[in-house]
Design a protein around this motif. Structure first.
Motif, PDB file in Angstrom:
ATOM      1  N   ASN A 173      -2.884  -1.549  -0.661  1.00 35.94           N
ATOM      2  CA  ASN A 173      -4.165  -0.883  -1.378  1.00 35.94           C
ATOM      3  C   ASN A 173      -3.885  -1.344  -2.862  1.00 35.94           C
ATOM      4  N   LYS A 221      -6.691  -5.876   2.756  1.00 37.47           N
ATOM      5  CA  LYS A 221      -7.313  -5.940   1.464  1.00 37.47           C
ATOM      6  C   LYS A 221      -6.487  -7.022   0.569  1.00 37.47           C
ATOM      7  N   GLU A 237      -8.085 -10.298   2.004  1.00 32.58           N
ATOM      8  CA  GLU A 237      -9.106 -10.510   1.645  1.00 32.58           C
ATOM      9  C   GLU A 237      -9.125 -11.259   0.167  1.00 32.58           C
ATOM     10  N   SER A 297     -14.058  -2.819   2.267  1.00 30.87           N
ATOM     11  CA  SER A 297     -13.886  -3.058   0.714  1.00 30.87           C
ATOM     12  C   SER A 297     -14.378  -1.864  -0.128  1.00 30.87           C
ATOM     13  N   ASP A 304     -11.287  -1.729  -4.923  1.00 28.70           N
ATOM     14  CA  ASP A 304     -10.902  -3.221  -4.583  1.00 28.70           C
ATOM     15  C   ASP A 304     -11.707  -4.244  -5.710  1.00 28.70           C
TER      16      ASP A 304
END
Length: 397
Positions: A95, A298, A301, A321, A325
């Motif tokens: 996270n 995450k 990405e 998302s 983020d």
């Protein structure tokens, strides 16, 4: 040396130094990244100030106590490598958006005096003694020029990032002192020309090592330790031969994506990833595959966005998302001050000397590479120790 240079003051070593950029102890990681961007440096000093802490209702005793304390003190520093190591934690990598809101105080050591304040008229001997006592950086007030006082006050009104109690300060580092000694090496010729194995400066005990094939994540505690000690982590093979290093100095010049590399690659692969010129494409792909295997969506990405390569996986997971983020993406972009290879100061190839090398040669070697240490190897690159600036200073003291 104490008898040779009794009148030398630390202010002599501060001539021409730029004032420190600073952050408040209450600042966040996002603000630290923005400070890196503004200054073009990947480290910034952290200050604790007592301005406004006493109200009109404060007791007389509280005001007397406060009057005896400096209103502003530098309590440490935060660097990009601190943020990278913090991001490497599993809970943060899963996270990453939460990292930006973390206070920079999490990076400040609670024990020990890594940063010490020192008066500009203090002697060089006093500065060396503080460094030998564990200080990494000495904070020295810069001499004020009366003719420029009005200009400085205007600068202070516009931005207080370099002023504290209407004064500016600079770092005095181990490198500054060693460089001064090299420039005055004629005074110490009899000591400096001796081989390092005759001076007791080779440290064979405090060596941080990791095997080439071990996970890079296993070296995280060693990276943090070497950052504090201003050394590095040696990467060795099965025969104890030095094949490279994982240097906090080099990591400090990398982007945040190196945290994903540390979490997924081996120590040997990490060396190739952070090497000058940018990471190889096959390692980027391997890193992304392992992030996907560990369901670090995450982080994956963000890596794909950074590399400019999108995949079906990122489009599927894009719904996960959040604004947090996106804030992380923007924050990390703001923290960059150039391309990947533009900020890397040296390669992951280790700087080495031999036990029979002279002290002055090792000092010059370290200074020329902007390193605070040199690895000591014997024949066939067998690692036997390390020589640090602190060890060098002990000889002269």
């Amino acid at each position: 040396m104490a008898a040779t240079l009794p009148a030398r003051q630390v202010s002599d070593l501060c001539l021409g130094k730029l004032p420190l950029r600073s952050l408040s102890i209450s600042a966040t990681v996002a603000e630290a990244l923005a400070a890196f961007k503004r200054s073009g440096n990947n480290c910034v000093s952290v200050w604790s100030c007592k301005h406004g802490q006493l109200s009109e209702d404060s007791t007389a005793a509280e005001k007397v106590d406060a009057a005896g304390l400096d209103e502003c003190r530098c309590v440490g520093k935060v660097c990009m490598v601190d943020i990278i190591c913090f991001l490497c934690k599993e809970e943060n990598l899963s996270n990453p958006g939460t990292v930006l809101q973390a206070p920079v105080s999490v990076f400040i050591r609670k024990t020990g005096d890594v940063v010490r304040h020192l008066n500009p008229n203090a002697s060089l001997v006093e500065a060396i003694d503080l460094i030998l006592g564990g200080a990494q950086n000495l904070v020295i007030p810069l001499e004020n020029n009366g003719r420029n006082s009005r200009k400085k006050l205007l600068q202070n009104a516009l931005s207080n990032s370099t002023f504290h109690d209407n004064r500016q300060y600079c770092w005095l580092t181990q490198e500054d002192i060693v460089r001064f000694l090299v420039n005055a090496i004629g005074v110490f010729t009899q000591i400096a020309v001796n081989p390092i194995n005759s001076l007791g400066v080779i440290d064979a005990q405090n060596i941080a090592t990791v095997h080439y094939d071990e996970p890079a994540s296993s070296a995280l505690p060693l990276i943090s330790q070497s950052l504090e000690m201003q050394t590095s982590v040696a990467v060795v093979d099965g025969d104890g031969r030095l094949v490279g290093e994982i240097s906090p100095f080099t990591l400090n010049s990398c982007g945040w994506d190196v945290a994903a590399a540390i979490a997924t690659l081996s120590a040997g692969d990490l060396m190739a990833y952070i090497d000058c010129g940018g990471p190889p494409e096959d390692l980027i792909q391997l890193m992304k595959e392992r992030l996907q295997e560990r369901n670090l969506v995450k982080a994956l990405e963000l890596v794909e966005e950074d590399s400019g390569i999108s995949s079906g996986f990122s489009s599927v997971s894009s719904s996960c998302s959040s604004s947090e983020d996106e804030e992380f993406r923007v924050g990390m972009r703001n923290g960059r001050s150039g391309g990947y290879s533009a900020k890397v100061a040296r390669r992951s190839e280790a700087i080495v000397c031999h036990p029979w090398s002279s002290l002055v040669a090792v000092m010059i070697q370290a200074l020329s590479h902007r390193a605070s240490y040199v690895w000591v190897v014997e024949e066939y690159q067998t690692l036997v120790g390390i020589v640090t600036f602190t060890g060098m200073l002990k000889v002269f003291r």
